[in-house]
Design an enzyme around this catalytic site. Structure first.
Site, PDB file in Angstrom:
ATOM      1  N   SER A 157      -3.132 -50.556 -40.560  1.00  0.00           N
ATOM      2  CA  SER A 157      -2.967 -50.982 -39.160  1.00  0.00           C
ATOM      3  C   SER A 157      -3.784 -50.089 -38.236  1.00  0.00           C
ATOM      4  O   SER A 157      -3.980 -48.894 -38.523  1.00  0.00           O
ATOM      5  CB  SER A 157      -1.503 -50.901 -38.748  1.00  0.00           C
ATOM      6  OG  SER A 157      -1.380 -51.099 -37.345  1.00  0.00           O
ATOM      7  N   TYR A 170       6.547 -46.996 -38.191  1.00  0.00           N
ATOM      8  CA  TYR A 170       5.622 -47.978 -38.789  1.00  0.00           C
ATOM      9  C   TYR A 170       4.243 -47.352 -39.004  1.00  0.00           C
ATOM     10  O   TYR A 170       3.641 -47.501 -40.074  1.00  0.00           O
ATOM     11  CB  TYR A 170       5.539 -49.183 -37.852  1.00  0.00           C
ATOM     12  CG  TYR A 170       4.495 -50.210 -38.212  1.00  0.00           C
ATOM     13  CD1 TYR A 170       4.690 -51.091 -39.281  1.00  0.00           C
ATOM     14  CD2 TYR A 170       3.324 -50.329 -37.468  1.00  0.00           C
ATOM     15  CE1 TYR A 170       3.728 -52.050 -39.595  1.00  0.00           C
ATOM     16  CE2 TYR A 170       2.368 -51.283 -37.771  1.00  0.00           C
ATOM     17  CZ  TYR A 170       2.572 -52.139 -38.837  1.00  0.00           C
ATOM     18  OH  TYR A 170       1.629 -53.084 -39.143  1.00  0.00           O
TER      19      TYR A 170
HETATM   20  P1  NAP Z   1       4.496 -61.548 -40.645  1.00  0.00           P
HETATM   21  O1  NAP Z   1       3.863 -62.736 -40.010  1.00  0.00           O
HETATM   22  O2  NAP Z   1       5.707 -60.951 -40.030  1.00  0.00           O
HETATM   23  O3  NAP Z   1       4.808 -61.908 -42.174  1.00  0.00           O
HETATM   24  C1  NAP Z   1       5.324 -60.911 -42.992  1.00  0.00           C
HETATM   25  C2  NAP Z   1       5.255 -61.345 -44.446  1.00  0.00           C
HETATM   26  O4  NAP Z   1       5.808 -60.269 -45.228  1.00  0.00           O
HETATM   27  C3  NAP Z   1       6.073 -62.583 -44.726  1.00  0.00           C
HETATM   28  O5  NAP Z   1       5.406 -63.364 -45.666  1.00  0.00           O
HETATM   29  C4  NAP Z   1       7.360 -62.019 -45.324  1.00  0.00           C
HETATM   30  O6  NAP Z   1       7.977 -62.874 -46.276  1.00  0.00           O
HETATM   31  C5  NAP Z   1       6.870 -60.756 -46.016  1.00  0.00           C
HETATM   32  N1  NAP Z   1       7.960 -59.784 -46.108  1.00  0.00           N
HETATM   33  C6  NAP Z   1       8.498 -59.061 -45.093  1.00  0.00           C
HETATM   34  N2  NAP Z   1       9.537 -58.331 -45.550  1.00  0.00           N
HETATM   35  C7  NAP Z   1       9.642 -58.605 -46.876  1.00  0.00           C
HETATM   36  C8  NAP Z   1      10.513 -58.180 -47.909  1.00  0.00           C
HETATM   37  N3  NAP Z   1      11.539 -57.339 -47.678  1.00  0.00           N
HETATM   38  N4  NAP Z   1      10.328 -58.667 -49.144  1.00  0.00           N
HETATM   39  C9  NAP Z   1       9.337 -59.548 -49.410  1.00  0.00           C
HETATM   40  N5  NAP Z   1       8.476 -59.999 -48.485  1.00  0.00           N
HETATM   41  C10 NAP Z   1       8.637 -59.532 -47.230  1.00  0.00           C
HETATM   42  O7  NAP Z   1       3.448 -60.350 -40.804  1.00  0.00           O
HETATM   43  P2  NAP Z   1       1.888 -60.284 -40.413  1.00  0.00           P
HETATM   44  O8  NAP Z   1       1.792 -60.049 -38.960  1.00  0.00           O
HETATM   45  O9  NAP Z   1       1.162 -61.400 -41.040  1.00  0.00           O
HETATM   46  O10 NAP Z   1       1.481 -58.906 -41.115  1.00  0.00           O
HETATM   47  C11 NAP Z   1       0.951 -58.855 -42.438  1.00  0.00           C
HETATM   48  C12 NAP Z   1       0.537 -57.417 -42.722  1.00  0.00           C
HETATM   49  O11 NAP Z   1      -0.425 -56.995 -41.756  1.00  0.00           O
HETATM   50  C13 NAP Z   1       1.683 -56.410 -42.645  1.00  0.00           C
HETATM   51  O12 NAP Z   1       1.528 -55.426 -43.636  1.00  0.00           O
HETATM   52  C14 NAP Z   1       1.515 -55.804 -41.282  1.00  0.00           C
HETATM   53  O13 NAP Z   1       2.067 -54.520 -41.192  1.00  0.00           O
HETATM   54  C15 NAP Z   1       0.007 -55.795 -41.140  1.00  0.00           C
HETATM   55  N6  NAP Z   1      -0.452 -55.778 -39.755  1.00  0.00           N
HETATM   56  C16 NAP Z   1      -0.140 -56.777 -38.895  1.00  0.00           C
HETATM   57  C17 NAP Z   1      -0.576 -56.707 -37.576  1.00  0.00           C
HETATM   58  C18 NAP Z   1      -0.268 -57.777 -36.570  1.00  0.00           C
HETATM   59  O14 NAP Z   1      -0.601 -57.576 -35.376  1.00  0.00           O
HETATM   60  N7  NAP Z   1       0.307 -58.901 -36.933  1.00  0.00           N
HETATM   61  C19 NAP Z   1      -1.318 -55.609 -37.137  1.00  0.00           C
HETATM   62  C20 NAP Z   1      -1.614 -54.590 -38.048  1.00  0.00           C
HETATM   63  C21 NAP Z   1      -1.176 -54.683 -39.356  1.00  0.00           C
HETATM   64  P3  NAP Z   1       9.179 -63.902 -45.919  1.00  0.00           P
HETATM   65  O15 NAP Z   1       8.949 -64.411 -44.541  1.00  0.00           O
HETATM   66  O16 NAP Z   1       9.070 -64.940 -46.982  1.00  0.00           O
HETATM   67  O17 NAP Z   1      10.445 -63.121 -46.035  1.00  0.00           O
END
Ligand code: NAP
Length: 265
Positions: A157, A170
């Site tokens: 991130s 985080y």
């Molecule tokens: P998101 O839309 O909230 O989706 C999260 C995903 O992770 C979902 O598929 C969820 O599965 C899975 N997940 C969460 N907790 C889990 C658990 N306990 N066991 C199994 N699966 C779990 O997230 P995103 O924004 O796409 O982020 C994806 C990655 O990018 C993450 O590592 C995040 O930290 C990183 N990131 C995101 C951003 C941002 O701005 N969005 C910025 C920097 C980094 P289910 O829904 O099926 O439970």
């Protein structure tokens, strides 16, 4: 140990199609990554936590577009995730069970917000378990399955570079992911497995929905800090992951690629 390769456009037999495992592929960046890798010719193992319906939609879309994919569930917050993750994967893999895994994308993650003054210890541990411990243990247990010359891509991130007080716990998990990436890259170099990370900025996913979607004031504060002047979409991160997985990125390892649209340059 097994050797495979990035997909040839002409691969027609199922056994010739390299496998890419994407964690947290039911939504957001993971779902976009799964669709992109399937379009690039990989058979995608779509991991999810609780959202079976969302995962099924991702699979249906991939199949509709002519790609290959299957779904499997595992809760990354559970102890023993190294065993349960691969057990669930094996049960879903069908005829691909035992085939080498070409790419392992550690995308699943959670953001639990809070200043250090009022951050519950149990939330700290839960976030560490999902974002750090699970990728470590899943990789550890999966090492014999990884194809020689394969790929690991981890989701870091921008907050490892940009200080944001309300995501301190985080940010620490993602700092650990960067160290994991760098160190594992050196260790797996002799197997020609590359290990890289991508560090997204603020991307329009469910993770940010509660404070970003429909909140013009929040957007107004954020946008001037982003050089490119807009909030990123999941595909913008997925495309970089796909590049790191591709043969074109074969001489890149141990790196974290900033995908923040130039946030706080
Ligand atoms: P998101 O839309 O909230 O989706 C999260 C995903 O992770 C979902 O598929 C969820 O599965 C899975 N997940 C969460 N907790 C889990 C658990 N306990 N066991 C199994 N699966 C779990 O997230 P995103 O924004 O796409 O982020 C994806 C990655 O990018 C993450 O590592 C995040 O930290 C990183 N990131 C995101 C951003 C941002 O701005 N969005 C910025 C920097 C980094 P289910 O829904 O099926 O439970």
């Amino acid at each position: 140990m097994t050797t495979t390769h990035a997909p040839a456009q002409t691969a027609t037999r199922s056994a010739d199609v390299p496998i890419a495992v994407v964690t947290g592929a039911s939504r957001g960046i993971g779902a976009a990554t799964a669709r992109r890798l399937a379009a690039d010719g990989y058979e995608v193992a779509v991991h999810y936590g609780t959202n079976e319906e969302s995962a099924a939609r991702v699979i249906a879309q991939i199949h509709k577009d002519g790609g290959r994919a299957f779904a499997f569930a595992a809760d990354l917050s559970e102890p023993g995730i190294d065993r349960s993750f691969w057990k669930s994967y094996d049960a879903a893999a069908g005829t691909r069970r035992g085939a080498p895994v070409y790419a392992l994308i550690h995308n699943a993650g959670v953001t639990i917000r809070g200043l250090i003054e009022d951050f519950p210890g149990e939330d700290f541990h839960r976030q560490q378990q999902i974002n750090v411990t699970a990728p470590f243990l899943i990789t550890q247990a999966g090492l014999p399955r990884l194809a020689e010359g394969g790929r690991i891509v981890n989701l870091s991130s921008g907050v490892t570079r940009i200080a944001m007080a309300d995501v301190i716990g985080y940010a620490m998990t993602k700092g650990a992911i960067d160290a994991f990436t760098h160190t594992l890259a050196q260790h797996l170099g002799p197997r020609k497995i590359t290990v890289n990370a991508v560090a997204p900025g603020i991307i329009d996913t469910d993770m940010n929905a509660s404070w970003l979607r429909g909140n013009e004031q929040a957007r107004g504060e954020i946008l001037p800090q982003v050089a490119l002047g807009y909030i990123g979409e999941p595909a913008e991160v997925a495309d970089v992951v796909a590049f790191l997985v591709s043969a074109d990125a074969r001489y890149i390892t141990g790196q974290t690629i900033d995908v923040t649209g130039g946030s706080r340059l």
